[in-house]
Motif scaffolding. Structure first.
Motif, PDB file in Angstrom:
ATOM      1  N   SER A 138      10.900  -1.019   0.713  1.00  0.00           N
ATOM      2  CA  SER A 138      11.796  -2.174   0.800  1.00  0.00           C
ATOM      3  C   SER A 138      11.057  -3.411   1.285  1.00  0.00           C
ATOM      4  CB  SER A 138      12.953  -1.859   1.766  1.00  0.00           C
ATOM      5  OG  SER A 138      13.671  -3.031   2.081  1.00  0.00           O
ATOM      6  N   GLU A 139      11.318  -4.535   0.626  1.00  0.00           N
ATOM      7  CA  GLU A 139      10.709  -5.794   1.067  1.00  0.00           C
ATOM      8  C   GLU A 139      11.254  -6.250   2.412  1.00  0.00           C
ATOM      9  OE1 GLU A 139      11.115  -8.645  -2.053  1.00  0.00           O
ATOM     10  OE2 GLU A 139       9.596  -7.693  -3.316  1.00  0.00           O
ATOM     11  N   SER A 167      -0.687  -2.591  -2.761  1.00  0.00           N
ATOM     12  CA  SER A 167       0.112  -2.229  -3.936  1.00  0.00           C
ATOM     13  C   SER A 167      -0.314  -0.869  -4.493  1.00  0.00           C
ATOM     14  CB  SER A 167      -0.035  -3.296  -5.016  1.00  0.00           C
ATOM     15  OG  SER A 167      -1.294  -3.150  -5.662  1.00  0.00           O
ATOM     16  N   LEU A 215       8.708  -5.782   5.094  1.00  0.00           N
ATOM     17  CA  LEU A 215       7.627  -6.770   5.180  1.00  0.00           C
ATOM     18  C   LEU A 215       8.055  -7.971   6.019  1.00  0.00           C
ATOM     19  CD1 LEU A 215       6.419  -6.688   1.462  1.00  0.00           C
ATOM     20  CD2 LEU A 215       5.684  -5.264   3.383  1.00  0.00           C
ATOM     21  N   LYS A 264       8.892  -4.301  -9.572  1.00  0.00           N
ATOM     22  CA  LYS A 264       7.548  -3.822  -9.263  1.00  0.00           C
ATOM     23  C   LYS A 264       6.786  -3.447 -10.530  1.00  0.00           C
ATOM     24  CE  LYS A 264       7.950  -1.845  -4.588  1.00  0.00           C
ATOM     25  NZ  LYS A 264       7.858  -0.579  -3.810  1.00  0.00           N
TER      26      LYS A 264
END
Length: 279
Positions: free
Chosen positions: A119-120, A133, A123, A160
């Protein structure tokens, strides 16, 4: 710089870097204890945070390093726990990923490296975070394949996969699948595919995590109904909580990393992160 690998059997860094040895155990009351055999001013720590004891071991190790004179400490946490618990669904639930990130942030790391995080939101919550990645994993797996199809198992993975396709200079179609869930119990009741004939081409389903594998079994079934060749899975984190039994009949091969565990089999290839990343 020296490295401290906290998880048994997991050494993701360049072997030329000198390692700080450590010993850990549980006290009879269940408390975690760790003792470092050495120290260094600059340290890179690796940790598989597969359970709460491993989280505590990381926190204690950082405290021990600082008390031993370490000034600059960074961490490589390949699989970030609680990243899937990135929202409060109903009242009374915690925001679990924020609690996890607060614990990690309390260590004041110079840098926190995570591999293909789910999940972003993570971040945004992790201080000094650097995302690695899945491009190197996919490139290694696909290097000996031509005229294949990339498959997104659901709408959530599509963003993605578009970025991955650009990194791979991939020009074929991206096959989009969608899940329809039963709102009463959350179970998948239907999977749709946006193409009817896949022309016998080998298909590679791309995602970050394989846990039980039900989604991938469902997707593989639908792909094979539509004239797919071999159907393989490329996932960064292979939890495989239900083993291989539910996967082996429909998925031809699974490519993953050693971010969670080391075991491999005829069905599962685990590619070492040490061969994929350079920190």
């Amino acid at each position: 710089m020296r490295v401290l690998n906290l998880s048994t059997g997991f050494k993701p860094f360049d072997s030329s870097l000198e390692e700080i040895e450590s010993k850990s155990f549980l006290f009879s009351g269940g408390e975690v204890h760790i003792k470092l055999q050495d120290a260094a001013e600059e340290v890179l720590v690796s940790a598989r945070l597969n359970d709460s004891n491993e989280v505590m071991k990381l926190l204690l190790a950082v405290d021990a390093l600082r008390r031993n004179g370490s000034k600059t400490i960074s961490a490589f946490i390949p699989y970030l726990p609680y990243a899937r618990q990135d929202r409060v669904m109903v009242g009374g639930e915690p925001l679990s990923i924020k609690v996890m990130c607060n614990l990690i942030n309390s260590c004041n790391f110079e840098k926190v490296y995570v591999f293909d995080v789910h999940s972003e939101v993570s971040l945004a919550l992790l201080d000094n975070c650097e995302l690695i990645s899945n491009y190197s994993l996919a490139k290694q797996v696909l290097s000996n394949h031509t005229d294949y199809l990339l498959v997104s198992p659901d709408a959530g993975a599509l963003k993605k996969i578009y970025k991955l396709a650009e990194a791979l200079a991939y020009h074929n179609d991206i096959i989009l699948c969608n899940k329809v869930r039963d709102v009463s119990n959350g179970k998948i009741k239907q999977i749709t595919v946006d193409q009817d004939d896949l022309g016998g081409k080998d298909c590679f389903i791309i995602d970050d995590i394989c846990d039980g594998g039900a989604t991938f079994v469902g997707v593989a079934k639908e792909l094979k109904k539509r004239n797919a060749g071999k159907v393989s899975l490329i996932v960064s984190h292979g939890i495989m909580s239900h083993g291989e039994a539910e996967l082996v009949d429909w998925v031809d091969h699974i490519y993953t990393t050693d971010s969670i565990k080391n075991d491999s089999s005829d069905l599962i290839s685990r590619i070492l992160l040490a061969d994929l990343i350079e920190l």
